[in-house]
Design a protein around this motif. Structure first.
Motif, PDB file in Angstrom:
ATOM      1  N   LEU A 118       0.824  -1.204   0.000  1.00  0.00           N
ATOM      2  CA  LEU A 118       0.000   0.000   0.000  1.00  0.00           C
ATOM      3  C   LEU A 118       0.863   1.261   0.000  1.00  0.00           C
ATOM      4  O   LEU A 118       0.552   2.233  -0.705  1.00  0.00           O
ATOM      5  CB  LEU A 118      -0.931  -0.002   1.223  1.00  0.00           C
ATOM      6  N   SER A 119       1.946   1.249   0.757  1.00  0.00           N
ATOM      7  CA  SER A 119       2.835   2.419   0.837  1.00  0.00           C
ATOM      8  C   SER A 119       3.492   2.707  -0.508  1.00  0.00           C
ATOM      9  O   SER A 119       3.599   3.870  -0.923  1.00  0.00           O
ATOM     10  CB  SER A 119       3.914   2.206   1.892  1.00  0.00           C
ATOM     11  N   LYS A 120       3.935   1.650  -1.189  1.00  0.00           N
ATOM     12  CA  LYS A 120       4.582   1.821  -2.493  1.00  0.00           C
ATOM     13  C   LYS A 120       3.634   2.457  -3.512  1.00  0.00           C
ATOM     14  O   LYS A 120       4.077   3.136  -4.438  1.00  0.00           O
ATOM     15  CB  LYS A 120       5.085   0.473  -3.010  1.00  0.00           C
ATOM     16  N   GLU A 121       2.331   2.233  -3.332  1.00  0.00           N
ATOM     17  CA  GLU A 121       1.350   2.771  -4.276  1.00  0.00           C
ATOM     18  C   GLU A 121       0.632   3.998  -3.708  1.00  0.00           C
ATOM     19  O   GLU A 121      -0.374   4.443  -4.247  1.00  0.00           O
ATOM     20  CB  GLU A 121       0.357   1.677  -4.655  1.00  0.00           C
ATOM     21  N   ASN A 122       1.188   4.530  -2.599  1.00  0.00           N
ATOM     22  CA  ASN A 122       0.639   5.744  -1.969  1.00  0.00           C
ATOM     23  C   ASN A 122      -0.842   5.608  -1.621  1.00  0.00           C
ATOM     24  O   ASN A 122      -1.626   6.550  -1.789  1.00  0.00           O
ATOM     25  CB  ASN A 122       0.860   6.971  -2.869  1.00  0.00           C
ATOM     26  N   ILE A 123      -1.221   4.417  -1.146  1.00  0.00           N
ATOM     27  CA  ILE A 123      -2.598   4.168  -0.714  1.00  0.00           C
ATOM     28  C   ILE A 123      -2.713   4.575   0.748  1.00  0.00           C
ATOM     29  O   ILE A 123      -2.058   3.993   1.615  1.00  0.00           O
ATOM     30  CB  ILE A 123      -2.987   2.680  -0.869  1.00  0.00           C
ATOM     31  N   ASP A 124      -3.535   5.582   1.013  1.00  0.00           N
ATOM     32  CA  ASP A 124      -3.699   6.093   2.378  1.00  0.00           C
ATOM     33  C   ASP A 124      -4.988   5.541   2.971  1.00  0.00           C
ATOM     34  O   ASP A 124      -6.087   5.890   2.533  1.00  0.00           O
ATOM     35  CB  ASP A 124      -3.738   7.630   2.349  1.00  0.00           C
ATOM     36  N   VAL A 125      -4.864   4.673   3.951  1.00  0.00           N
ATOM     37  CA  VAL A 125      -6.040   4.055   4.578  1.00  0.00           C
ATOM     38  C   VAL A 125      -5.707   3.763   6.034  1.00  0.00           C
ATOM     39  O   VAL A 125      -4.574   3.401   6.367  1.00  0.00           O
ATOM     40  CB  VAL A 125      -6.448   2.761   3.819  1.00  0.00           C
ATOM     41  N   PHE A 126      -6.679   3.947   6.913  1.00  0.00           N
ATOM     42  CA  PHE A 126      -6.492   3.690   8.340  1.00  0.00           C
ATOM     43  C   PHE A 126      -6.631   2.195   8.588  1.00  0.00           C
ATOM     44  O   PHE A 126      -7.704   1.612   8.368  1.00  0.00           O
ATOM     45  CB  PHE A 126      -7.528   4.462   9.160  1.00  0.00           C
ATOM     46  N   ILE A 127      -5.560   1.572   9.059  1.00  0.00           N
ATOM     47  CA  ILE A 127      -5.574   0.124   9.299  1.00  0.00           C
ATOM     48  C   ILE A 127      -5.751  -0.133  10.789  1.00  0.00           C
ATOM     49  O   ILE A 127      -4.843   0.090  11.591  1.00  0.00           O
ATOM     50  CB  ILE A 127      -4.297  -0.534   8.762  1.00  0.00           C
ATOM     51  N   ASN A 128      -6.948  -0.572  11.147  1.00  0.00           N
ATOM     52  CA  ASN A 128      -7.299  -0.871  12.531  1.00  0.00           C
ATOM     53  C   ASN A 128      -7.175  -2.376  12.721  1.00  0.00           C
ATOM     54  O   ASN A 128      -7.941  -3.153  12.140  1.00  0.00           O
ATOM     55  CB  ASN A 128      -8.748  -0.412  12.791  1.00  0.00           C
ATOM     56  N   VAL A 129      -6.189  -2.784  13.493  1.00  0.00           N
ATOM     57  CA  VAL A 129      -5.915  -4.217  13.637  1.00  0.00           C
ATOM     58  C   VAL A 129      -6.635  -4.760  14.864  1.00  0.00           C
ATOM     59  O   VAL A 129      -6.434  -4.285  15.978  1.00  0.00           O
ATOM     60  CB  VAL A 129      -4.404  -4.487  13.746  1.00  0.00           C
ATOM     61  N   ARG A 130      -7.465  -5.746  14.624  1.00  0.00           N
ATOM     62  CA  ARG A 130      -8.256  -6.359  15.691  1.00  0.00           C
ATOM     63  C   ARG A 130      -7.534  -7.593  16.207  1.00  0.00           C
ATOM     64  O   ARG A 130      -7.201  -8.501  15.439  1.00  0.00           O
ATOM     65  CB  ARG A 130      -9.636  -6.745  15.148  1.00  0.00           C
ATOM     66  N   THR A 131      -7.296  -7.616  17.515  1.00  0.00           N
ATOM     67  CA  THR A 131      -6.750  -8.817  18.137  1.00  0.00           C
ATOM     68  C   THR A 131      -7.826  -9.487  18.976  1.00  0.00           C
ATOM     69  O   THR A 131      -8.502  -8.835  19.779  1.00  0.00           O
ATOM     70  CB  THR A 131      -5.488  -8.522  18.976  1.00  0.00           C
ATOM     71  N   ASP A 132      -8.017 -10.777  18.759  1.00  0.00           N
ATOM     72  CA  ASP A 132      -9.145 -11.498  19.340  1.00  0.00           C
ATOM     73  C   ASP A 132      -8.784 -12.273  20.603  1.00  0.00           C
ATOM     74  O   ASP A 132      -9.397 -13.296  20.932  1.00  0.00           O
ATOM     75  CB  ASP A 132      -9.764 -12.431  18.293  1.00  0.00           C
ATOM     76  N   THR A 133      -7.795 -11.778  21.323  1.00  0.00           N
ATOM     77  CA  THR A 133      -7.367 -12.448  22.556  1.00  0.00           C
ATOM     78  C   THR A 133      -8.459 -12.448  23.625  1.00  0.00           C
ATOM     79  O   THR A 133      -8.669 -13.458  24.308  1.00  0.00           O
ATOM     80  CB  THR A 133      -6.108 -11.756  23.094  1.00  0.00           C
TER      81      THR A 133
END
Length: 251
Positions: A134-149
């Motif tokens: 995504l960075s190489k293609e300048n894609i700007d998006v908020f990545i919210n990582v869900r951890t299911d612990t």
């Protein structure tokens, strides 16, 4: 204020979880700052169980309709990416961003016969590869990582959650989502272990929004609970129609 900035307000971002155009329009009418899809709710509408049983093409159809009919920033629940291949996951995210999506949720568990946690290091490695594409293609998006612990009641839940948060933070995540956390001391410890905004979800014993704000939570989600409640009410009202042999319960 853009979507990333909404995670750095004085009070937590209350995200309106939606599953179709009417729910998105309701959220907009009620003044929500942003909305997010509930994968569980959309899957249920299509007759699937949660856990990537529906296809990505089915999800993206709903997303397109929602984006077309609302001006609110939209984050999409991508489950665990609808693939284990980081290249394919990145392509899915690019498709969503092309439609106007500003954020995604991606989770570190998958459903086989039952939901299981993925290996934290391997999942972090996948995240790094996805974010690099995504960075190489300048894609700007908020990545919210869900951890299911917490959702899966890990035996050493606090330490395992903190370990995974550090892995995902180092991988380039923009936020962390810890569904099913409820205890104030647990929330405080998780918030204090990272500089990333922490997202919690509607639960029976979740503290009120003012308390969550004081604990440092920066995003609050509704999950599929509004959807489930809506259909519980549908069943109750329909039963009243049958029992009363009248439509008065609708009005």
């Amino acid at each position: 204020m853009n979507f990333k900035e909404l995670h750095n307000q004085k009070t937590p971002l209350l995200l309106g979880n939606v599953w179709d155009v009417p729910s998105a329009k309701t959220a907009e009418k009620l003044g929500f700052q942003a909305i997010g899809t509930s994968s569980s709710a959309i899957a249920a509408l299509l007759g699937y169980q949660d856990g990537e049983q529906m296809g990505f093409s089915e999800l993206i159809y709903f997303v397109k309709q929602i984006v077309t009919n609302t001006n609110l920033p939209l984050s999409v629940d991508l489950e665990s990416g609808y693939s284990r291949d980081p290249i394919i996951i990145a392509e899915h995210i690019k498709e969503l961003v092309a439609l106007g999506v500003v954020g995604i949720n991606i989770e570190d568990s998958i459903v086989k016969d039952e939901r299981i946690l993925l290996n934290g290091e391997k999942f972090a490695s996948t995240l790094i590869d996805v974010i690099n594409v995504l960075s190489k293609e300048n894609i700007d998006v908020f990545i919210n990582v869900r951890t299911d612990t917490f959702l899966l009641k890990h035996s050493d839940v606090i330490e395992e959650t903190k370990k995974r948060i550090k892995l995902y933070e180092n991988a380039g995540a923009n936020g962390i989502f810890t569904p099913c956390i409820e205890n104030e001391s647990d929330i405080r410890e998780i918030v204090n272990c990272t500089s990333l905004p922490i997202n919690v979800m509607c639960m029976p014993n979740l503290p009120d929004f003012n308390t969550l704000s004081s604990l440092g939570v920066q995003r609050i989600s509704m999950g599929n609970f509004l959807f489930d409640t809506m259909y519980s009410q549908l069943e109750r009202i329909t039963k009243d129609i049958i029992d009363q042999r009248s439509f008065q319960s609708i009005f």
